[in-house]
Design a protein around this motif. Structure first.
Motif, PDB file in Angstrom:
ATOM      1  N   ALA A 295       0.839  -1.206   0.000  1.00 22.48           N
ATOM      2  CA  ALA A 295       0.000   0.000   0.000  1.00 22.48           C
ATOM      3  C   ALA A 295       0.871   1.252   0.000  1.00 22.48           C
ATOM      4  O   ALA A 295       0.580   2.222  -0.715  1.00 22.48           O
ATOM      5  N   GLU A 296       1.941   1.225   0.774  1.00 22.07           N
ATOM      6  CA  GLU A 296       2.842   2.383   0.821  1.00 22.07           C
ATOM      7  C   GLU A 296       3.547   2.585  -0.513  1.00 22.07           C
ATOM      8  O   GLU A 296       3.675   3.715  -0.988  1.00 22.07           O
ATOM      9  N   VAL A 297       3.978   1.497  -1.124  1.00 22.46           N
ATOM     10  CA  VAL A 297       4.624   1.586  -2.444  1.00 22.46           C
ATOM     11  C   VAL A 297       3.632   2.153  -3.459  1.00 22.46           C
ATOM     12  O   VAL A 297       3.982   3.019  -4.268  1.00 22.46           O
ATOM     13  N   GLN A 298       2.389   1.682  -3.409  1.00 23.12           N
ATOM     14  CA  GLN A 298       1.364   2.192  -4.322  1.00 23.12           C
ATOM     15  C   GLN A 298       1.141   3.686  -4.101  1.00 23.12           C
ATOM     16  O   GLN A 298       1.068   4.464  -5.060  1.00 23.12           O
TER      17      GLN A 298
ATOM     18  N   ALA B 163       1.763   9.338  -5.770  1.00 23.29           N
ATOM     19  CA  ALA B 163       2.240  10.683  -5.436  1.00 23.29           C
ATOM     20  C   ALA B 163       3.311  11.140  -6.424  1.00 23.29           C
ATOM     21  O   ALA B 163       3.305  12.298  -6.873  1.00 23.29           O
ATOM     22  N   LYS B 164       4.203  10.233  -6.776  1.00 24.39           N
ATOM     23  CA  LYS B 164       5.270  10.570  -7.732  1.00 24.39           C
ATOM     24  C   LYS B 164       4.690  10.812  -9.117  1.00 24.39           C
ATOM     25  O   LYS B 164       5.053  11.777  -9.796  1.00 24.39           O
TER      26      LYS B 164
ATOM     27  N   THR C 242       2.124  17.528   0.539  1.00 20.59           N
ATOM     28  CA  THR C 242       0.926  16.870   0.008  1.00 20.59           C
ATOM     29  C   THR C 242       1.181  15.373  -0.147  1.00 20.59           C
ATOM     30  O   THR C 242       0.321  14.552   0.185  1.00 20.59           O
ATOM     31  N   SER C 243       2.362  15.034  -0.621  1.00 19.87           N
ATOM     32  CA  SER C 243       2.724  13.635  -0.816  1.00 19.87           C
ATOM     33  C   SER C 243       2.683  12.869   0.504  1.00 19.87           C
ATOM     34  O   SER C 243       2.113  11.781   0.579  1.00 19.87           O
TER      35      SER C 243
ATOM     36  N   TYR D 166      -9.681  13.429   1.092  1.00 16.96           N
ATOM     37  CA  TYR D 166      -8.835  13.823  -0.050  1.00 16.96           C
ATOM     38  C   TYR D 166      -9.198  15.229  -0.536  1.00 16.96           C
ATOM     39  O   TYR D 166      -8.327  15.989  -0.954  1.00 16.96           O
ATOM     40  N   SER D 167     -10.495  15.563  -0.471  1.00 14.30           N
ATOM     41  CA  SER D 167     -10.946  16.875  -0.938  1.00 14.30           C
ATOM     42  C   SER D 167     -10.350  18.016  -0.130  1.00 14.30           C
ATOM     43  O   SER D 167     -10.312  19.152  -0.601  1.00 14.30           O
TER      44      SER D 167
END
Length: 144
Positions: free
Chosen positions: A36-39, A44-45, A53-54, A112-113
């Motif tokens: 999940a973190e890699v995703q 983000a990248k 924000t990332s 997210y908004s």
């Protein structure tokens, strides 16, 4: 003497080769938290988010995944030899599970908004879907 040296070289070569093969087969799989973190980092990248924000996105995305996992797996649909009542109960269980997922998606959409634009949120969903399709295809190939 030549035969002994050849035999020794063959044994060394086989030993070295078998070590390489076993190292490849023992690749460590990522835990789902790591995945999940890699995703999240990939998304983000891909979206060229700034550092703040990332970091916020990665934290939120990983929490969303943990909440989804907490719901448990989707109820199985066993079509074989179910009565109408059992089929109805199975369908209702699937609807309830889908509703819980939708509720989580709406909750995290609101979060997210707070720090992403609507177009960015849409892009997050697109990238997430692409990754899931990619992983699904890879998993299907591995199970053949």
């Amino acid at each position: 003497m030549k035969n002994i040296i050849r035999l020794l070289l063959l044994a060394v070569a086989l030993t070295a080769f078998s070590g390489t093969v076993s190292a490849q087969s023992n690749k460590q799989r990522l835990t789902r938290e790591q995945l999940a973190e890699v995703q999240a980092k990939h998304i983000a990248k891909e979206m060229a988010m700034d550092k703040a924000t990332s970091q916020r996105f990665i934290k939120t995305f990983c929490q969303f995944q943990r909440d989804i996992w907490a719901l448990g797996p989707r109820p199985k649909q066993s079509h074989s030899q179910m009565t109408d009542e059992e089929t109805g109960q199975a369908l209702k269980a699937r609807f309830a599970h889908s509703r819980k997922i939708l509720d989580l998606r709406q909750k995290y959409y609101a979060i997210y908004s707070e720090f992403l634009t609507q177009k960015q949120i849409q892009r997050v969903y697109e990238l997430e879907r692409q990754m899931m399709e990619h992983l699904s295809k890879r998993n299907r190939r591995a199970n053949r």
